[in-house]
Design an enzyme around this catalytic site. Structure first.
Site, PDB file in Angstrom:
ATOM      1  N   HIS A 143       1.216  -1.331  -0.258  1.00 18.07           N
ATOM      2  CA  HIS A 143      -0.011  -0.236  -0.059  1.00 18.07           C
ATOM      3  C   HIS A 143       0.060   1.623  -0.027  1.00 18.07           C
ATOM      4  CE1 HIS A 143      -3.375   2.164   1.257  1.00 18.07           C
ATOM      5  NE2 HIS A 143      -2.305   3.391   1.710  1.00 18.07           N
ATOM      6  N   GLU A 144       1.946   1.344   0.926  1.00 15.09           N
ATOM      7  CA  GLU A 144       2.280   2.537   1.238  1.00 15.09           C
ATOM      8  C   GLU A 144       3.553   2.406  -0.449  1.00 15.09           C
ATOM      9  OE1 GLU A 144       1.967   4.226   3.891  1.00 15.09           O
ATOM     10  OE2 GLU A 144       0.866   3.133   4.347  1.00 15.09           O
ATOM     11  N   HIS A 153       1.510   4.686  -2.189  1.00 14.23           N
ATOM     12  CA  HIS A 153       1.888   5.944  -2.323  1.00 14.23           C
ATOM     13  C   HIS A 153       3.064   6.421  -3.170  1.00 14.23           C
ATOM     14  CE1 HIS A 153      -2.134   6.266  -0.182  1.00 14.23           C
ATOM     15  NE2 HIS A 153      -1.323   5.718   0.924  1.00 14.23           N
ATOM     16  N   HIS A 158      -4.898   8.109  -2.355  1.00 12.78           N
ATOM     17  CA  HIS A 158      -5.980   7.024  -1.248  1.00 12.78           C
ATOM     18  C   HIS A 158      -7.579   6.139  -2.552  1.00 12.78           C
ATOM     19  CE1 HIS A 158      -4.831   6.786   2.905  1.00 12.78           C
ATOM     20  NE2 HIS A 158      -4.236   6.553   2.030  1.00 12.78           N
TER      21      HIS A 158
END
Ligand code: ZN
Ligand code: ZN
Length: 476
Positions: free
Chosen positions: A223-224, A227, A233
């Protein structure tokens, strides 16, 4: 030099969320919400939905702003849009999640992409929860999830100049987005860019695991990394970029939405490899350049901040490594340079100055809008300050403007009588070849940054006792 205030930002509240079980929090949804719930929600909305401090719980208008932020959050998560803190909403707010905000205004750090297809990463600090080799392979699997479905290639590097620096840290760790202990925020990452851009931090107060218990590192890392590659998101619970932690995702990491988004961002264009790989070459600053000077220097929380043009270096007290990057990466509200800065430790408040305006930073958050310099009682012709420094012993803040200075009494909130004075009278023996860039107070000395030098001045003895290169403070 201008007089900068300290700006602190608090981002740390995001992470992933566990499947929502019945909440143990107060569920008196039809009656007035409990004060603790309002406090929790206020903090949550400030971190993730750009709720301004002055909107929190004061007066009618504030209530309506608060309610509309609650609705924004409910819309994002696909909840019933009631605008009230019902149990379903509080469940989501108390779930472990990613520290990156859900709304763009506060998180433009994610709006860019790398201008190349091969991206390097370095794991700088490990957790003791797992063997190093396990961490290495979980992180590699997380990168593979993205490289499998795109043109991107990830190469592990042992250089501290890698694009993506990954580390485990607790509480304040030098980037203005302190972690919060167990649960709450699990991790955060900065969008593509130089310096801290792309860097990914994991809260080492979480229980990191390779399996279904605690928090699965591969899942959170994937997930990170999203980014760090430039993705925001998603409110779709099927997406890996959903802000809350969902343990059930561990098997099937990416959704079709994630695959589509990464390929939309990195469209199938080949970048000539001879191009400068950085996105913002003009923003890279070499802190060890021989003529390096700073516009403002101040403590903020446990760290010392060095500002130069739109760039910031942060040195965490007692540590040798330095965080750096464009100021707006750390403080999204500020897209200017900082002329001067000072901090009042007992109030845990800092002030950052740009031309005739200043920002207030409480704890680690920039509070509200910038205010005019006239607040301090300057005459109208003072439209900027060169440097500012607060002396704890006397409760005075000194503002330096060209060859004169003002003394401001922080307790009385007024300028002292007889101001301004000549710097040459108040600080005899100070070698002012040019105007003061920055001033910093430590122990019983004021350190004056003038050009590429810093002069250590004993203000009780009224004399200069030392001189060194300004950037020696940054390990140069
Ligand atoms: Zn996130
Ligand atoms: Zn961090």
């Amino acid at each position: 030099m201008l007089f900068p205030c300290l700006v602190l930002l608090l981002l740390p509240w995001s992470g992933f969320m566990a499947p929502a079980f019945m909440s143990e929090t107060t569920t008196s949804s039809t009656t007035e919400p409990q004060a603790a719930d309002v406090e929790l929600a206020t903090e949550y909305l400030q971190h993730f939905y750009n709720l301004k401090e002055e909107s929190a719980g004061r007066g009618k208008r504030s209530d309506s702003t608060f309610t509309s932020k609650v609705k924004d959050m409910q819309i994002f998560f696909g909840l019933n849009v009631t605008g009230s803190l019902d149990s379903e909403t509080l469940d989501v707010m108390t779930s472990p999640r990613c520290g990156v905000p859900d709304v763009e205004d506060y998180s433009h750090i994610q709006s860019t992409r790398w201008n190349k297809n091969q991206i390097t990463y370095n794991i700088r600090r490990y957790t003791s929860d797992l063997p190093r080799s396990t961490v290495d392979s979980l992180i590699e699997m997380a990168f593979n999830a993205w490289s499998r479905v795109s043109r991107l290639k990830f190469v592990r590097s042992h250089s501290h100049n890698a694009d993506i620096i990954m580390e485990f840290a607790t509480y304040a760790h030098g980037d203005l987005f302190p972690f919060d202990g167990p649960r709450g925020t699990l991790a955060h990452a900065f969008g593509p860019g130089p310096g801290i851009g792309g860097d990914t931090h994991f809260d080492d107060n979480e229980q990191w695991t390779a399996g279904p218990k605690g928090f699965n590192l591969k899942l959170v890392a994937a997930h990170e990394i999203g980014h760090a590659l430039g993705l925001r998101h998603s409110g779709n619970p099927e997406s890996l970029m959903f802000p809350n932690y969902k343990a059930s995702r561990a098997v099937n990491l990416l959704s079709l939405e994630d695959v589509a988004n990464i390929n939309a961002l990195y469209s199938p264009v080949l970048f000539p490899i001879y191009l400068n790989p950085w996105l913002f070459p003009h923003l890279i600053a070499d802190r060890c350049a021989p003529d390096m000077s700073f516009d403002a220097v101040s403590t903020v929380g446990d760290a010392t901040f060095f500002f130069r043009e739109k760039y910031l270096w942060i040195k965490l007290n007692g540590q040798s490594d330095i965080k750096e990057g464009p100021i707006s990466n750390f403080m999204p509200k500020i897209d200017t340079g900082i002329d001067a800065a000072y901090r009042i430790p007992r109030k845990n408040t800092a002030f950052l100055f740009h031309e005739s305006m200043f920002w207030t930073v409480k704890g680690s958050m920039v509070r509200g809008k910038p205010r005019p310099l006239s607040h301090f009682g300057f005459p109208v012709w003072v439209q900027e300050v060169d440097a500012a420094v607060h002396l704890v012993k006397t409760g005075r803040t000194l503002f330096f403007v060209h060859d004169i200075y003002w003394s401001y009494n922080e307790n009385r909130r007024a300028m002292d009588r007889g101001c301004p004075k000549y710097i040459s009278e108040g600080f005899p023996g100070l070698n002012m070849t040019e105007t003061i860039n920055a001033a910093f107070h430590k122990e019983s000395f004021i350190y004056f940054f003038i050009g590429a030098q810093v002069y250590q001045y004993d203000y009780t003895q009224k004399r200069t006792v030392g001189v060194e290169r300004a950037n020696s403070w940054l390990g140069c």
